[in-house]
Scaffold this motif. Structure first.
Motif, PDB file in Angstrom:
ATOM      1  N   ALA A  34       0.831  -1.207   0.000  1.00  0.00           N
ATOM      2  CA  ALA A  34       0.000   0.000   0.000  1.00  0.00           C
ATOM      3  C   ALA A  34       0.865   1.257   0.000  1.00  0.00           C
ATOM      4  O   ALA A  34       0.602   2.214  -0.747  1.00  0.00           O
ATOM      5  CB  ALA A  34      -0.934  -0.012   1.208  1.00  0.00           C
ATOM      6  N   CYS A  35       1.917   1.243   0.826  1.00  0.00           N
ATOM      7  CA  CYS A  35       2.825   2.395   0.862  1.00  0.00           C
ATOM      8  C   CYS A  35       3.464   2.624  -0.506  1.00  0.00           C
ATOM      9  O   CYS A  35       3.609   3.766  -0.960  1.00  0.00           O
ATOM     10  CB  CYS A  35       3.919   2.178   1.914  1.00  0.00           C
ATOM     11  N   GLY A  36       3.846   1.535  -1.174  1.00  0.00           N
ATOM     12  CA  GLY A  36       4.486   1.656  -2.479  1.00  0.00           C
ATOM     13  C   GLY A  36       3.581   2.293  -3.512  1.00  0.00           C
ATOM     14  O   GLY A  36       4.003   3.185  -4.267  1.00  0.00           O
ATOM     15  N   PHE A  37       2.321   1.877  -3.556  1.00  0.00           N
ATOM     16  CA  PHE A  37       1.410   2.426  -4.562  1.00  0.00           C
ATOM     17  C   PHE A  37       0.986   3.857  -4.219  1.00  0.00           C
ATOM     18  O   PHE A  37       0.795   4.689  -5.118  1.00  0.00           O
ATOM     19  CB  PHE A  37       0.194   1.513  -4.729  1.00  0.00           C
ATOM     20  N   ILE A  38       0.838   4.152  -2.920  1.00  0.00           N
ATOM     21  CA  ILE A  38       0.566   5.551  -2.531  1.00  0.00           C
ATOM     22  C   ILE A  38       1.747   6.428  -2.933  1.00  0.00           C
ATOM     23  O   ILE A  38       1.579   7.537  -3.459  1.00  0.00           O
ATOM     24  CB  ILE A  38       0.283   5.653  -1.022  1.00  0.00           C
ATOM     25  N   SER A  39       2.950   5.909  -2.683  1.00  0.00           N
ATOM     26  CA  SER A  39       4.157   6.638  -3.055  1.00  0.00           C
ATOM     27  C   SER A  39       4.193   6.919  -4.550  1.00  0.00           C
ATOM     28  O   SER A  39       4.506   8.036  -4.985  1.00  0.00           O
ATOM     29  CB  SER A  39       5.395   5.831  -2.652  1.00  0.00           C
ATOM     30  N   LEU A  40       3.859   5.915  -5.360  1.00  0.00           N
ATOM     31  CA  LEU A  40       3.877   6.102  -6.811  1.00  0.00           C
ATOM     32  C   LEU A  40       2.859   7.155  -7.237  1.00  0.00           C
ATOM     33  O   LEU A  40       3.131   7.986  -8.113  1.00  0.00           O
ATOM     34  CB  LEU A  40       3.594   4.771  -7.507  1.00  0.00           C
ATOM     35  N   ALA A  41       1.681   7.145  -6.613  1.00  0.00           N
ATOM     36  CA  ALA A  41       0.661   8.146  -6.939  1.00  0.00           C
ATOM     37  C   ALA A  41       1.157   9.552  -6.597  1.00  0.00           C
ATOM     38  O   ALA A  41       0.923  10.515  -7.360  1.00  0.00           O
ATOM     39  CB  ALA A  41      -0.631   7.840  -6.196  1.00  0.00           C
TER      40      ALA A  41
END
Length: 549
Positions: free
Chosen positions: A508-515
């Motif tokens: 979840a942190c990774g995809f939030i970071s990418l956004a």
């Protein structure tokens, strides 16, 4: 030099036809040879040798080395406590939940401190703020070495936050004081390297010392280093706040006059002063700029004055950071990149402190400290990539843009760091969820560090280049949002990880970071247009504060 034609402006003209941050960086004299291309100086320095932009390399190096040293020390103080948790739960009879709350108290101090102290740096100078914050950190370091209760832990964390908060904004002000645009990426790279040394490298030494001699000894060592640095600041750090001397201009011939534009204030002139009209000279190149050696150099006592007072009102400095944050998209962009980057860093550090003392790792505090090697190496590479390579890349992109520099050019090379940041977080979480060998989460941490260093460096430099004359307001807002977001992070880590597990949490942190990092794209596409639309507001704020801070 070939004459510059009126339809080919080589300067930011006084009427502000170019948006803030746009200027001629590369002047091509004959249009063919690379040897004829010269790097233009921006901001435009005066001829006063006392102006920090005109200081010798030795003076700039001495000043900025002390700034970098205090940066590493402050981030060491803010980072080492998590490594000691395994020992502190026994010595202080506290729980990990209470230690997480103490970390949140630290972020409260960080959020409050920048709002309280940076206006003072604008009004009274950078030197007294550096000295006061270093002295406060000195006191709290020795106090932390004698902690006996949870309430004292909360108090020292609050004070350390207040002391460390100034560093996150005042360093950017110092960089704007001392360096030209084509050097700022590299200087921010050095700053981010010191941040990561304090966040990752020195905690390894602290963990080793704590394992052998107790966590209290690490705080005593920190206090001793702080005392040495305080003395060096007292004796060698020169004030970088520059107050120009304005002299009147006259002409024997009748001429029309115009009021000096806001962009002219970058040449250290105050508004509402009349001068003869003429087509402005182009910004000087590195080799063309000359100093007026008839102006006497300040004495050593003047250079080390405790206060550099100016007469502008201080109160707007307390509320303008929030206006800046809300009305300048580039500042909000930087704040989000920096805030979420530090949030991921806080989550990773806390999870390392919570997971690695347990099976299957069973790490000691010393070994937990060594887990910082991967993120540190990654950040070192990332800071070099986003900073020094970034400084080289803007020369290349400016040449392709007929010599004109746009601050958004800093973002053109960030596609790889954006993917590395998200991928590193996901790899770290997946590795510890499976109990894989410690080298795999270390590699994930290195990828994360590379992305964080590159993106943070470019985002910070973007704001300085776009809105240099309100750097203090902008970075106070950036630091406030960064720490305000971080206040809630420690409370969320333990229940989040218990509910979803470390793998899903870091995915979840990774995809939030990418956004978050993908907001780079609209800034690249619409950044110049936004700067054009915010130019009147920016110029009004500069006039309100009377020119350069």
């Amino acid at each position: 030099m070939a004459e510059i034609q009126p339809n080919e402006p080589a300067y930011v003209d006084p009427q502000g036809s170019l948006p803030p941050g746009t200027f001629l960086l590369i002047q091509d004299e004959d249009g063919d040879s690379h040897d004829s291309r010269h790097v233009m100086l921006n901001p435009v320095p005066s001829s006063d040798p006392n102006e920090p932009l005109n200081w010798s390399t030795v003076r700039k190096t001495c000043n900025f080395t002390l700034v970098l040293a205090v940066t590493a020390l402050i981030f060491t103080a803010l980072s080492i406590q998590a490594i000691f948790w395994q020992l502190m739960v026994v010595d202080l009879h506290v729980t990990y939940t209470q230690l997480n709350r103490a970390m949140s108290v630290n972020f409260v101090g960080l959020a409050m401190g920048c709002v309280l102290f940076i206006p003072l740096a604008k009004k009274f100078g950078r030197r007294p703020v550096y000295l006061v914050s270093t002295a406060l950190m000195l006191v709290t370091s020795f106090w932390a070495s004698k902690l006996t209760s949870l309430s004292e832990l909360y108090a020292t964390n609050l004070l350390q936050g207040l002391a460390g908060a100034t560093n996150e904004s005042i360093v950017q002000i110092t960089i704007a004081d001392l360096f030209f645009v084509h050097h700022r990426g590299g200087m921010n790279a050095l700053y981010m390297t010191m941040v990561m040394i304090g966040s990752f490298l020195t905690p390894m030494a602290a963990g080793a010392q704590a394992t052998r001699h107790g966590w209290q000894s690490s705080y005593r060592t920190l206090g001793i280093c702080n005392a040495i640095l305080f003395v060096l600041f007292l004796c060698f750090y020169e004030e970088t706040k520059y107050t120009p001397i304005i002299s009147g201009l006259s002409s024997p011939d009748p001429v029309d006059t115009v009021k000096i534009g806001v962009e002219d204030m970058k040449a250290d002139r105050k508004p509402d002063i009349e001068r003869p009209t003429s087509r402005p000279e182009p910004n000087p190149t590195v080799s063309q700029h000359e100093l007026d050696h008839t102006i006497p150099l300040k004495t050593w006592k003047q250079r080390l004055a405790f206060v550099t007072y100016t007469s502008e009102t201080i109160w707007p400095y307390f509320y303008r950071p929030f206006i800046t944050l809300a009305t300048f998209p580039a500042v909000l962009f930087c704040a989000l990149q920096y805030a979420f980057g530090v949030a991921w860093l806080t989550i990773m550090s806390s999870v390392i402190a919570l997971v690695f003392p347990m099976a299957p790792y069973l790490f000691t505090p010393e070994q937990i400290g060594y887990m910082s090697v991967g993120p540190f190496i990654g950040n070192l590479i990332g800071s070099f990539y986003g900073g020094f390579i970034g400084d080289r890349s803007i020369l290349f992109f400016a040449r392709r843009n007929k010599g004109y520099y746009e601050p958004e050019m800093r973002l053109y090379i960030l596609h790889i760091p954006a993917l590395a940041l998200a991928g590193g977080l996901i790899m770290f979480g997946a590795a510890i969820a499976r109990g894989m060998h410690w080298i795999w989460p270390s590699i994930g941490g290195a990828l994360f560090g590379f992305g964080l260093g590159s993106i943070s460096d470019a985002a910070l430099t973007l704001v300085i280049d776009s809105y240099r004359d309100i750097t203090g307001d902008a970075f106070t807002g950036v630091a406030f949002l960064r720490n305000a977001i971080s206040i809630g992070v420690p409370f969320a880590i333990t229940p989040w990880m218990q509910r979803t597990g470390p793998r899903d949490m870091f995915i979840a942190c990774g995809f939030i970071s990418l956004a978050i990092t993908l907001t780079i794209i609209p800034i690249i596409v619409y950044g110049k247009r936004i700067r054009e639309r915010t130019a009147p507001r920016y110029r009004a704020m500069v006039i309100q504060q009377g020119g350069r801070a």
